[in-house]
Design a protein around this motif. Structure first.
Motif, PDB file in Angstrom:
ATOM      1  N   LEU A   1      17.540  -1.160  30.291  1.00 38.11           N
ATOM      2  CA  LEU A   1      18.711  -1.602  30.836  1.00 38.11           C
ATOM      3  C   LEU A   1      18.368  -3.577  30.468  1.00 38.11           C
ATOM      4  N   ALA A   2      17.061  -3.516  30.997  1.00 35.21           N
ATOM      5  CA  ALA A   2      16.579  -4.895  31.702  1.00 35.21           C
ATOM      6  C   ALA A   2      16.019  -5.562  30.417  1.00 35.21           C
ATOM      7  N   ASP A   3      16.389  -6.785  30.663  1.00 28.49           N
ATOM      8  CA  ASP A   3      16.127  -7.284  29.365  1.00 28.49           C
ATOM      9  C   ASP A   3      15.923  -7.114  27.652  1.00 28.49           C
ATOM     10  N   GLY A   4      17.440  -6.211  27.613  1.00 32.02           N
ATOM     11  CA  GLY A   4      17.892  -5.975  27.125  1.00 32.02           C
ATOM     12  C   GLY A   4      17.702  -4.687  26.636  1.00 32.02           C
ATOM     13  N   PRO A   5      19.747  -4.111  27.003  1.00 28.70           N
ATOM     14  CA  PRO A   5      19.159  -2.198  26.473  1.00 28.70           C
ATOM     15  C   PRO A   5      18.542  -2.024  25.253  1.00 28.70           C
ATOM     16  N   ASP A   6      18.116  -0.647  25.289  1.00 23.97           N
ATOM     17  CA  ASP A   6      17.433   0.081  23.884  1.00 23.97           C
ATOM     18  C   ASP A   6      18.828   0.132  22.958  1.00 23.97           C
ATOM     19  N   GLU A   7      19.744  -0.418  23.540  1.00 26.43           N
ATOM     20  CA  GLU A   7      20.799   0.181  21.593  1.00 26.43           C
ATOM     21  C   GLU A   7      20.448  -1.093  21.025  1.00 26.43           C
ATOM     22  N   VAL A   8      20.308  -2.526  22.021  1.00 29.97           N
ATOM     23  CA  VAL A   8      20.306  -3.205  21.300  1.00 29.97           C
ATOM     24  C   VAL A   8      19.013  -3.236  20.336  1.00 29.97           C
TER      25      VAL A   8
END
Length: 404
Positions: A383-390
């Motif tokens: 989740l941190a530093d941008g979630p995987d999906e992004v």
């Protein structure tokens, strides 16, 4: 691409491995014992100060910062194997070397974008390990995976800016040594360019209107390694206009510059976490018997160990390639690889740690082994530093462009 360690990296690796064996690993149990006796769970155990003093004495200090004026002057490729080693003890080792998030990213921001006064007042004590800091970006009321959603307002009023907003999971904010926040908010919420609406500003923790409301847990853990995570409210917080970092509207670009190194540093440490998990898994497998033979002789356990080794070697090579690209063509040139490691590494390391937990049985989820905390930390990095999906969405778009 040549990933062989140069002479300086070999020297620092040797010193750091010895430092871990002689000082850090023995201090893990001591830190837990000392923390249980502290007046506040967020106070720093005395052994952490001892580790920092010894690390600095040995020259194992600020290794993360490539700027030779302020840090060790190492390239990303040189730093990668060192960060990996610190990942084996994520609660103590990064802090001991003054290489712990969120301070690392905040120091990078100040070194790259801060003016001389800001560097003197905040960067220098951070570099010396005298204070800690926090980065206030994530908000509970909006999807923070899209930074253009941020609702916190930074309003100009004469020679000051006034900040109003609510943040949460603000790493470092629970640490009593945290003295400064870097706050991201909107100075131009109605601007036509959604990536020029945000700015970053320095807010001392003791400024009237700053309320550290509560600690946020991570899978039930308080996560002392990052100085905790807090919900923080900014209510009419007034700071001098000179506290703005860079220019109005530059916050989004600064955030991207901050997050690139942060993402690869997390992945470097994750590989160390995976190595620690494999070591624990192997030790457990050869020492425990089930159904008449050692766990190490069970085919399924052998498969887990073999798969873990293959996965770690793959991840390490991808991280090293990314570090090499960042050094040679810059963060923009390594954008695809940074996203790739951010997707692949937490996902794979969570699985490796999970298998180590399984081999330990009930012990794996207990406080007697570090695996449960390692799992929670690794899982959070999906989740941190941008979630995987992004990252997947962005990476897929870039890949598809080749065919449109």
């Amino acid at each position: 691409m040549d990933f062989a360690f140069d002479a300086r990296t070999e020297e620092l690796r040797g010193k750091l491995l010895a430092f871990m064996d002689e000082h850090v690993y023995p201090a893990e149990a001591v830190a837990h014992e000392q923390r249980a006796r502290l007046a506040s769970p967020w106070d720093t155990p005395a052994v952490v100060g001892e580790l920092k003093a010894e690390a600095r004495r040995q020259g194992l200090w600020n290794l993360f910062l490539p700027d030779g004026e302020y840090g060790a002057g190492l390239t990303n490729l040189q730093y990668a194997p060192l960060a990996e080693i610190t990942g084996r003890s994520p609660e103590l080792a990064p802090t001991a070397l003054n290489c712990a998030a969120p301070d690392t990213g905040n120091m990078e921001v100040l070194a790259q974008f801060g003016d001389e006064r800001q560097k003197k007042q905040w960067l220098e004590p951070l570099l010396a390990g005298e204070i800690r800091s926090a980065f206030a970006m994530t908000e509970p009321e909006v999807a923070s995976s899209d930074a253009t959603n941020i609702e916190t307002r930074i309003r100009r009023d004469g020679d000051s800016y006034v900040i109003d907003g609510r943040k949460w999971y603000i790493s470092g904010a629970m640490n009593p040594d945290c003295r400064i926040f870097i706050v991201m908010g909107k100075t131009d919420p109605d601007g036509t360019d959604p990536r020029r609406q945000q700015s970053m500003i320095l807010v001392p923790r003791d400024t009237p209107g700053v309320e550290v409301r509560r600690a946020m847990r991570v899978y039930g853990y308080e996560d002392h390694s990052h100085g905790g995570h807090a919900e923080v409210v900014f209510d009419g917080v007034r700071v001098p206009a000179s506290n703005l970092i860079g220019e109005e509207g530059g916050g989004f670009a600064i955030a991207q510059a901050r997050l690139g190194p942060g993402r690869i540093h997390h992945c470097m440490r994750l590989i160390g976490m995976a190595e620690r998990a494999v070591e624990l898994m192997c030790r457990r497998a050869v020492s425990r018997t089930a159904f008449g033979k050692a766990l190490a002789q069970q085919g399924v356990v052998q498969n887990w160990i073999a798969d873990a080794r293959v996965t770690i070697e793959q991840l390490r090579l991808l991280v090293l390639k990314t570090a090499w690209l960042m050094d040679t063509v810059g963060n923009r040139g390594a954008h695809t690889e940074i996203q790739a490691i951010k997707i692949a590494t937490p996902r794979a390391v969570v699985d490796i740690i999970d298998k180590a937990v399984q081999v330990h049985g009930a012990g794996g989820v207990s406080q007697d082994f570090p695996l449960a905390e390692l799992w929670a930390s690794a899982r959070t990095l999906k989740l941190a530093d941008g979630p995987d999906e992004v990252h997947q969405r962005s990476l897929a778009r870039r890949e598809l462009k080749k065919y449109l």
